[in-house]
Design a protein around this motif. Structure first.
Motif, PDB file in Angstrom:
ATOM      1  N   VAL A 208      10.741   0.968   7.006  1.00  0.00           N
ATOM      2  CA  VAL A 208      10.930   1.282   5.585  1.00  0.00           C
ATOM      3  C   VAL A 208       9.633   1.827   4.999  1.00  0.00           C
ATOM      4  N   ALA A 209       8.537   1.157   5.277  1.00  0.00           N
ATOM      5  CA  ALA A 209       7.247   1.616   4.752  1.00  0.00           C
ATOM      6  C   ALA A 209       6.882   2.987   5.317  1.00  0.00           C
ATOM      7  N   TYR A 210       7.156   3.212   6.585  1.00  0.00           N
ATOM      8  CA  TYR A 210       6.818   4.487   7.225  1.00  0.00           C
ATOM      9  C   TYR A 210       7.633   5.624   6.611  1.00  0.00           C
ATOM     10  N   PHE A 211       8.948   5.418   6.498  1.00  0.00           N
ATOM     11  CA  PHE A 211       9.780   6.491   5.986  1.00  0.00           C
ATOM     12  C   PHE A 211       9.629   6.706   4.487  1.00  0.00           C
ATOM     13  N   SER A 212       9.292   5.657   3.749  1.00  0.00           N
ATOM     14  CA  SER A 212       9.055   5.849   2.316  1.00  0.00           C
ATOM     15  C   SER A 212       7.763   6.619   2.095  1.00  0.00           C
ATOM     16  N   ALA A 213       6.773   6.391   2.922  1.00  0.00           N
ATOM     17  CA  ALA A 213       5.510   7.139   2.815  1.00  0.00           C
ATOM     18  C   ALA A 213       5.690   8.583   3.293  1.00  0.00           C
ATOM     19  N   LYS A 214       6.557   8.774   4.250  1.00  0.00           N
ATOM     20  CA  LYS A 214       6.751  10.105   4.829  1.00  0.00           C
ATOM     21  C   LYS A 214       7.479  11.043   3.853  1.00  0.00           C
TER      22      LYS A 214
ATOM     23  N   TRP B 215       0.826  -1.208   0.000  1.00  0.00           N
ATOM     24  CA  TRP B 215       0.000   0.000   0.000  1.00  0.00           C
ATOM     25  C   TRP B 215       0.862   1.261   0.000  1.00  0.00           C
ATOM     26  N   SER B 216       2.025   1.194   0.643  1.00  0.00           N
ATOM     27  CA  SER B 216       2.929   2.352   0.614  1.00  0.00           C
ATOM     28  C   SER B 216       3.451   2.586  -0.793  1.00  0.00           C
ATOM     29  N   ILE B 217       3.755   1.506  -1.506  1.00  0.00           N
ATOM     30  CA  ILE B 217       4.225   1.633  -2.886  1.00  0.00           C
ATOM     31  C   ILE B 217       3.135   2.241  -3.768  1.00  0.00           C
ATOM     32  N   GLN B 218       1.885   1.871  -3.503  1.00  0.00           N
ATOM     33  CA  GLN B 218       0.752   2.392  -4.289  1.00  0.00           C
ATOM     34  C   GLN B 218       0.317   3.777  -3.807  1.00  0.00           C
TER      35      GLN B 218
END
Length: 92
Positions: free
Chosen positions: A84-90, A19-22
Motif C-alpha cells: 500500500v505504501a509503495y503503490f501510494s507513493a508511486k 512517511w508516504s502520507i507526508q
C-alpha cells in the motif's frame, strides 16, 4: 529475539505509511520492514529448532500453534502494508 524483530518490522511498516502520507521518501522503511519480517520468521524457526534439539516437546506444543498463526498474520500484514505504501507513493 523474534519478538524484538517483529516489533521492529511493525514500527518500520508504520513509519513507511506515515512517511508516504507526508510525501517523503520512505523506501528504506519498506525495505527494513520486509527484511525484519523475514528475520523474524528465521529467528522463530531457529528458536523452534533449538527446542527440538533439546527435546522440549511441551514447549513446542505450547508456542507453535499460536505463534505460527501470529507469524502468518503479521507477515501478510507487513507485505500488504508495504505494498500500500509503495503503490501510494508511486502514484503521486
Amino acid at each position: 529475539m523474534w519478538a524484538v524483530l517483529g516489533i521492529g518490522a511493525i514500527v518500520c511498516a508504520a513509519l513507511n505509511i506515515l512517511w508516504s502520507i507526508q510525501k517523503k521518501d520512505a523506501r528504506w522503511f519498506g525495505l527494513a520492514s520486509l527484511s525484519l519480517t523475514a528475520l523474524t520468521c528465521c529467528a522463530f524457526y531457529g528458536d523452534a529448532a533449538k527446542r527440538v534439539i533439546h527435546e522440549d516437546w511441551s514447549g513446542l506444543m505450547d508456542i507453535l500453534p499460536t505463534t505460527s498463526t501470529a507469524l502468518w498474520i503479521c507477515t501478510t500484514a507487513s507485505i500488504l502494508i508495504n505494498f500500500v505504501a509503495y503503490f501510494s507513493a508511486k502514484h503521486r
